[in-house]
Write a protein that holds these residues in place. Sequence first.
Motif, PDB file in Angstrom:
ATOM      1  N   SER A   1     138.860 -49.089  16.601  1.00 14.63           N
ATOM      2  CA  SER A   1     138.643 -48.221  17.766  1.00 14.63           C
ATOM      3  C   SER A   1     139.853 -47.883  18.654  1.00 14.63           C
ATOM      4  O   SER A   1     139.745 -46.822  19.627  1.00 14.63           O
ATOM      5  N   ALA A   2     140.914 -48.421  18.291  1.00 15.25           N
ATOM      6  CA  ALA A   2     142.173 -47.953  19.210  1.00 15.25           C
ATOM      7  C   ALA A   2     142.323 -46.853  19.019  1.00 15.25           C
ATOM      8  O   ALA A   2     142.696 -46.074  17.950  1.00 15.25           O
ATOM      9  N   ARG A   3     142.757 -45.879  20.143  1.00 13.53           N
ATOM     10  CA  ARG A   3     142.936 -44.607  20.231  1.00 13.53           C
ATOM     11  C   ARG A   3     141.959 -43.641  19.493  1.00 13.53           C
ATOM     12  O   ARG A   3     142.318 -42.523  19.050  1.00 13.53           O
ATOM     13  N   THR A   4     140.710 -43.866  19.274  1.00 12.85           N
ATOM     14  CA  THR A   4     139.748 -43.212  18.820  1.00 12.85           C
ATOM     15  C   THR A   4     138.367 -43.252  19.566  1.00 12.85           C
ATOM     16  O   THR A   4     137.913 -44.094  20.535  1.00 12.85           O
ATOM     17  N   LYS A   5     137.735 -42.071  19.505  1.00 16.12           N
ATOM     18  CA  LYS A   5     136.462 -41.962  20.217  1.00 16.12           C
ATOM     19  C   LYS A   5     135.534 -42.801  19.661  1.00 16.12           C
ATOM     20  O   LYS A   5     135.385 -43.065  18.322  1.00 16.12           O
ATOM     21  N   ASP A   6     134.408 -43.248  20.358  1.00 18.32           N
ATOM     22  CA  ASP A   6     133.422 -43.891  20.112  1.00 18.32           C
ATOM     23  C   ASP A   6     132.696 -43.551  18.930  1.00 18.32           C
ATOM     24  O   ASP A   6     132.095 -44.167  18.017  1.00 18.32           O
ATOM     25  N   GLU A   7     132.320 -42.377  18.925  1.00 16.02           N
ATOM     26  CA  GLU A   7     131.602 -41.720  17.946  1.00 16.02           C
ATOM     27  C   GLU A   7     132.128 -41.847  16.771  1.00 16.02           C
ATOM     28  O   GLU A   7     131.425 -42.226  15.439  1.00 16.02           O
ATOM     29  N   VAL A   8     133.512 -41.560  16.359  1.00 16.74           N
ATOM     30  CA  VAL A   8     134.252 -41.650  15.408  1.00 16.74           C
ATOM     31  C   VAL A   8     134.421 -43.207  14.789  1.00 16.74           C
ATOM     32  O   VAL A   8     134.080 -43.612  13.581  1.00 16.74           O
ATOM     33  N   THR A   9     134.482 -44.226  15.812  1.00 15.22           N
ATOM     34  CA  THR A   9     134.626 -45.419  15.511  1.00 15.22           C
ATOM     35  C   THR A   9     133.307 -45.852  15.101  1.00 15.22           C
ATOM     36  O   THR A   9     133.376 -46.697  13.869  1.00 15.22           O
ATOM     37  N   ALA A  10     132.262 -45.447  15.618  1.00 14.18           N
ATOM     38  CA  ALA A  10     130.717 -45.944  15.227  1.00 14.18           C
ATOM     39  C   ALA A  10     130.580 -45.560  13.612  1.00 14.18           C
ATOM     40  O   ALA A  10     130.245 -46.229  12.612  1.00 14.18           O
ATOM     41  N   ALA A  11     130.885 -44.064  13.368  1.00 11.67           N
ATOM     42  CA  ALA A  11     130.645 -43.718  11.995  1.00 11.67           C
ATOM     43  C   ALA A  11     131.724 -44.352  10.786  1.00 11.67           C
ATOM     44  O   ALA A  11     131.037 -44.939   9.725  1.00 11.67           O
ATOM     45  N   ALA A  12     133.020 -44.838  11.341  1.00  9.18           N
ATOM     46  CA  ALA A  12     133.818 -45.563  10.431  1.00  9.18           C
ATOM     47  C   ALA A  12     133.505 -46.923  10.022  1.00  9.18           C
ATOM     48  O   ALA A  12     133.443 -47.433   9.269  1.00  9.18           O
ATOM     49  N   ALA A  13     132.946 -47.575  11.377  1.00 11.83           N
ATOM     50  CA  ALA A  13     132.413 -48.947  11.300  1.00 11.83           C
ATOM     51  C   ALA A  13     131.355 -49.065  10.207  1.00 11.83           C
ATOM     52  O   ALA A  13     131.111 -50.066   9.617  1.00 11.83           O
ATOM     53  N   LYS A  14     130.259 -48.045  10.539  1.00  7.87           N
ATOM     54  CA  LYS A  14     129.232 -48.032  10.001  1.00  7.87           C
ATOM     55  C   LYS A  14     129.353 -47.950   8.276  1.00  7.87           C
ATOM     56  O   LYS A  14     129.031 -48.557   7.279  1.00  7.87           O
ATOM     57  N   ARG A  15     130.314 -47.020   8.130  1.00  2.17           N
ATOM     58  CA  ARG A  15     130.817 -47.061   6.402  1.00  2.17           C
ATOM     59  C   ARG A  15     131.494 -48.124   6.001  1.00  2.17           C
ATOM     60  O   ARG A  15     131.256 -48.584   4.807  1.00  2.17           O
ATOM     61  N   LEU A  16     132.456 -48.729   7.003  1.00  4.73           N
ATOM     62  CA  LEU A  16     133.110 -49.897   6.492  1.00  4.73           C
ATOM     63  C   LEU A  16     132.016 -51.074   6.192  1.00  4.73           C
ATOM     64  O   LEU A  16     132.326 -51.766   5.104  1.00  4.73           O
TER      65      LEU A  16
END
Length: 103
Positions: free
Chosen positions: A47-62
């Motif tokens: 999430s560092a320096r990233t919008k929550d929507e992008v973090t959520a999508a990346a976390a879901k994929r991870l």
Amino acid sequence: MKKEVFPIEFVITALEQEVVDYAVPVVDLIAAQTKDPLKVLLATILSARTKDEVTAAAAKRLFAKADSLEALERLSLEELEKIIYLLVFFGIRPNILPTYLRS
């Protein structure tokens, strides 16, 4: 002299109504939903320096690819890069994750 009573119930109700539409940070949601310290740590790093929507999508994929520390360790650097490619500074984070997790 009559003592004035503070309307705490009114204040609590007003606050509850006000915060209904507030966006909760994605890391907080992951913490509340999973109660998994590893997922919270990973989401925090992502999430560092990233919008929550992008973090959520990346976390879901991870989390779909690696739901445990062992599964995460089996991912190659290239696989991690593909999973988190939309993140700001994504090229740095795949290198950081294994370093943090092996410490």
